[in-house]
Design an enzyme around this catalytic site. Structure first.
Site, short mmCIF file in Angstrom:
data_model
loop_
_atom_site.label_atom_id
_atom_site.label_comp_id
_atom_site.label_asym_id
_atom_site.label_seq_id
_atom_site.Cartn_x
_atom_site.Cartn_y
_atom_site.Cartn_z
N ASP A 1 0.83 -1.31 0.07
CA ASP A 1 0.12 0.00 -0.05
C ASP A 1 0.77 1.20 -0.05
O ASP A 1 1.93 1.17 0.74
CB ASP A 1 -0.76 -0.04 1.25
N HIS A 2 0.66 2.37 -1.05
CA HIS A 2 1.37 3.40 -1.05
C HIS A 2 3.06 3.33 -0.98
O HIS A 2 3.67 3.81 -0.18
CB HIS A 2 1.07 4.39 0.35
N HIS B 1 -9.36 4.78 -1.73
CA HIS B 1 -8.76 4.74 -0.43
C HIS B 1 -9.54 5.33 0.65
O HIS B 1 -10.80 6.10 0.18
CB HIS B 1 -7.29 5.66 -0.58
P1 13P Z 1 -8.59 4.22 6.23
O1 13P Z 1 -7.92 5.14 7.02
O2 13P Z 1 -10.14 5.08 5.88
O3 13P Z 1 -8.85 2.95 6.72
O4 13P Z 1 -8.02 4.02 4.66
C1 13P Z 1 -6.83 3.15 4.49
C2 13P Z 1 -6.27 3.38 3.24
O5 13P Z 1 -6.89 3.98 2.32
C3 13P Z 1 -4.91 2.74 2.97
O6 13P Z 1 -4.24 3.08 1.76
#
Ligand code: 13P
Length: 293
Positions: free
Chosen positions: A85-86, A213
């Site tokens: 993620d990211h 997201h």
């Molecule tokens: P939340 O903080 O809303 O759970 O989002 C998580 C997210 O988008 C991880 O990339």
């Protein structure tokens, strides 16, 4: 079933109008909870780590081994993608080298041309390994593991240009933010979402799965509408953190950690463990992924 790329099941989700959860993990307990919930609901999922969470867990290789070994020892048969993620440019390469079957390259903070160039390079690398890749344009608001964004709406031409690099799914800002939503949040921009879907699908000639997201705390009707307009992956981290916190708090406040061997970490973490299983099952139900494995 071994870990898989997310491309096939997200394409199916987009085509058939349901969403697949991208659930962030932080440790061994969370990983087990998320996998068990997906199996119980017979749902495909992405289990994802931020770079910070991967570092906390001991590195990408540790995360890969934990998820792959749990799939084996828990007898998980639903499709699971291990997703970064990211990811940074370097982090995306390192996660792929460790065996991640899906990556997000978040180049949204680079000048757009640089985002495109780096995304293209990582598309080729990910696909050469059979992994899927997500890219981002237009920053998602709020803060996710040190990455701070202001929450602007994505530019439609930029969405088309980045989709044309060959990515498998696209994260684009539509008013969504990481972390809890503030009181004065005005909601998702369905107008922009529709414009993005029309432009991107039109340019590519097929339906491109979009990623929402900041999935925690978005009202159910807005989630459903977003799915109907092209969202196929919904990221959730904060909601899991909150239910884990609340369940652990309740246990400690009730003094159960002082009863018998209630201080044993296996007992201390059990309520949070169960809370995450329940929450992930509820979210899978809400996103429409039950029995879609
Ligand atoms: P939340 O903080 O809303 O759970 O989002 C998580 C997210 O988008 C991880 O990339």
């Amino acid at each position: 079933m071994p870990l898989v790329s997310a491309s096939e099941f997200l394409t199916a989700a987009r085509e058939n109008g349901y969403g697949v959860g991208g659930f962030n993990t932080n440790n061994l307990e969370w990983t087990q909870s998320i996998l068990k919930a997906a199996q119980a609901k017979n749902a495909p999922i992405l289990i994802q780590t931020s770079e910070g969470a991967a570092k906390y867990m001991g590195g990408y290789k540790v995360c890969y081994d934990i998820v792959a070994d749990l799939i084996d020892s828990l007898g998980i048969t639903v499709p699971v993608a291990l997703h970064l993620d990211h990811g940074s440019y370097e982090g995306a390469k390192a996660a792929l080298a460790a065996g991640y079957t899906s990556i997000m390259f978040d180049g949204s903070h680079f000048p757009f041309e640089e985002n495109i160039t780096k995304t293209k390079e990582l598309v080729a690398l990910a696909h050469s390994k059979g992994a899927s890749i997500e890219a981002e344009v237009g920053t998602i608001g709020g803060e996710e593991d040190g990455i701070v964004g202001s929450g602007e709406l994505a530019d439609i031409n930029e969405c088309v240009a980045i989709a044309e690099t060959g990515i498998d799914f696209l994260a684009c800002g539509i008013g969504n933010i990481h972390g809890p939503y503030p009181e004065n949040w005005t909601g998702l921009s369905f107008e922009r979402l529709q414009e993005i879907t029309t432009a991107v699908d039109g340019a590519l000639g097929h339906k491109v799965p979009l990623v929402l997201h900041g999935g925690s705390g978005i009202p159910e009707d807005q989630i459903k509408k977003a799915i109907s307009l092209g969202v196929a992956k919904i990221n959730v981290n904060t909601e899991l953190q909150l239910v884990f916190r609340d369940a652990t708090n309740e246990y400690v406040k009730a003094g159960k950690d002082h009863e018998g061997k209630g201080y044993d970490p296996r007992k201390l973490l059990a309520p949070g463990f169960t809370a995450i299983v329940n929450e992930v099952e509820n979210l899978i139900e809400r996103f429409g992924t039950t029995e879609k494995a």
